[in-house]
Design an enzyme around this catalytic site. Sequence first.
Site, mmCIF file in Angstrom:
data_model
loop_
_atom_site.group_PDB
_atom_site.id
_atom_site.type_symbol
_atom_site.label_atom_id
_atom_site.label_comp_id
_atom_site.label_asym_id
_atom_site.label_seq_id
_atom_site.Cartn_x
_atom_site.Cartn_y
_atom_site.Cartn_z
ATOM 1 N N CYS A 39 0.668 -1.249 -0.177
ATOM 2 C CA CYS A 39 -0.169 0.160 -0.148
ATOM 3 C C CYS A 39 0.746 1.224 0.175
ATOM 4 O O CYS A 39 2.014 1.374 0.523
ATOM 5 C CB CYS A 39 -0.997 -0.067 1.335
ATOM 6 S SG CYS A 39 -2.001 1.642 1.386
ATOM 7 N N ASP A 168 -7.110 9.572 -8.190
ATOM 8 C CA ASP A 168 -5.837 8.752 -7.769
ATOM 9 C C ASP A 168 -4.879 9.074 -6.798
ATOM 10 O O ASP A 168 -4.986 10.322 -6.563
ATOM 11 C CB ASP A 168 -5.495 8.416 -9.271
ATOM 12 C CG ASP A 168 -4.723 7.241 -9.647
ATOM 13 O OD1 ASP A 168 -4.620 6.479 -8.424
ATOM 14 O OD2 ASP A 168 -4.221 7.026 -10.566
ATOM 15 N N ASN A 169 -4.401 8.251 -6.560
ATOM 16 C CA ASN A 169 -2.972 8.943 -5.895
ATOM 17 C C ASN A 169 -2.090 9.629 -6.259
ATOM 18 O O ASN A 169 -1.649 9.408 -7.471
ATOM 19 C CB ASN A 169 -2.256 7.467 -5.334
ATOM 20 C CG ASN A 169 -2.892 6.662 -4.090
ATOM 21 O OD1 ASN A 169 -3.548 7.314 -3.115
ATOM 22 N ND2 ASN A 169 -3.389 5.457 -4.444
#
Length: 730
Positions: A39, A168-169
């Site tokens: 992650c 999104d990241n």
Amino acid sequence: MAANWTICVHGLVEREVTFTLQELQEKFPVVTLPVTLVCAGNRRKEQNVVRKTLGFSWGAAGLSTALWTGVYLADVLDHVRPIRGQAKYVVFEGGDNLPNGPYGTSQRLSWASNKDKGMLIAWAMNGLPLEPDHGFPVRVIVPGQIGGRSVKWLRHIEISDRESQHHDNRVLPTQVMPDKAYSEKHLWYDPRVFSELNVNSVIAKPDHNEKLYINQTPDEDGTIASYPIRGYAYAGGGRRVTRVEVSLDQGETWTMANIEYPEDLFREVRHQDPFYGTLDATERDTSFCWCFWTFDVSHEVLASCDALMVRAMDEGPRVPTKRYVRQDHTVWFRVAVHKIVNDDGKIVLQFEHPTLVETTQGGWMQSFGEKGQDLVPSAPKHQSDEVRLTKPGIDRKITPKNSRHKIDNNHGLWSTARFTDGTPYLKEHPGGGDSMMLVAGEDASEDFFAIHSAEGLHKLAEHHIGTLVTSITKEKPITIQSNDTFLERSRWKGVKLCAIKQINHDSYLFRFALPNGDQPIGLPVGQHVFIRLRRQDTGEMAQRAYTPVSQEGAVGFIDFLIKLYLPSASMPIGGRMTTGFHQLRLGDSVELKGPLGPFIWDGPSTASWKGIGKTVKEIGMICGGSGITPILQVLRTTRVWMISANETEQDILCREELDMLFTSHRERFKLHYTLSIPSKEWPYSVGRIDDVLLSEHMPRQSEYGLILACGPDAMITHAIKPGLQNMGWD
């Protein structure tokens, strides 16, 4: 469900294809690869203790390794034949239904087409079909990158000329504070996508709260007992961890640990199986998995330690840091060592990790912070979240007499005994200079802290010019207005919530009653008000500017259309102000102050900007999302061209009224919509606002023309302003 699941591969390809899982298995070679998924927020819990970031507080266990079975993405791309010269990216979209649309992300086409990158379309994990939490029935596996790149529940693969436009990241600049990231949505579409993992390392043994009884008595061979410190490390992009170092003296000196790569065992044999397909890493030199490290320390040495620290390095030149600066950090991992001497004189060591793996509180970082101790002993001092509001080197003392002269000439304001000259910032202020002028010469502390983030506090310090030596007696504001109207520019006035109506999935209409049922609001068309409320969960004061949507001439009440940003996975604490709105119950009060704003629509064909009048015969209006509210006021009174831009059809606010106005006034109202995520039957434009859309649906520049826009800063700065300039607007 798995038998009927399909994946559509489309876009800039010569052959668009929809595959079932069975067709993928039959058409392409099946392969299995060992891959560690991590992650992006692994160890974010440590960062959040220092300064709160976005996202959940993962401990040091946000990763896992498995055997993934599927087909190479490169084989599928080779089959559909991306169009050379046009296709640049591969966009993946899942089948989930989230507030911002399906989750999606993208890869460079050159990476996705390279088997050495190891990207898979996978349907099995460790020899079994995927579980729902792991992406059943099919997902993407992207080795060496953050877990968010491995899209679950895969439905669509689009070959495109641009990166994914999904939420999104992203890697945001370090000066972007969390609340700014919440409020400025364009930051989530910044092209600096967060992909490859940084090198990272963790101590797993000794465990948190583990005790070690020190034995310094040599055995028959004269050897003192030792303890094996163990942990894991990983790198990104297929790079190999080449060095793990341990320090027993707070980072002053480092010694290399022994590294074991279980992944190397797969390089020694080629395996073929009806279910796993081909498992062959014999010729692969990339590293897609974590490694384990060990460092033996004698009890005698451990007895003199107060901390164990580890850092790792990969094949690149990056060296881990000892500071917590961002998620996916490479900061050293530190275990505190507490020494206890028993009554019999024997030493017992108890080890304390920085945070706990689970969601519960604990760890030395929390206890150190509560005691006011440094979070990184023997390292650079931890910088407190408290921001200095004074400018270094400024020691001027300001008396009430000369402060009044300063106010009269330079728009001074004071905050908790610090005097600030806001004149240089009037033009740059995001809320407009008008909101600053409201408190010129007054104590602006309450208003300032209610609305500004830490970034705003830093800005305030830049304009610090001195310190008040005695307090200023606040004069009662002189307000020039009709006694019949409610609003006052320099005085907060309370209103009570009397009705709430849900408009769509995330937007509500809040109606507040004025103290007098037949009292007009006193808000000219085009202007807005400040609202402040006290959060019921935290007790903090929150304040923002909003444009009411009440009809002109409304009496006894005022309406606000509010888009709520509630706590979610991507926004854990939610919007500061709108969460406060969501907590309101009928009968609760908020406070208003206004009217504010440099623009006023004075009536038919007449507008003023900062007090300068202008005759207007044609108006173009552009709004993004909830930017409809200030535009709606003028829209009801004149001839206009309008573009409403939104993510989905459900996000279009006030659509019923817009469509009604269009139907009733076709001769003077041109209305057009555009969506980023449309349905198949959507009849209007698709995509974001650009030069073509503006040229087709906005009026041409003219002496009596005017363009009004309200929406995200990125939309206005990067699309609307340059597009209008290309059309001849100044």
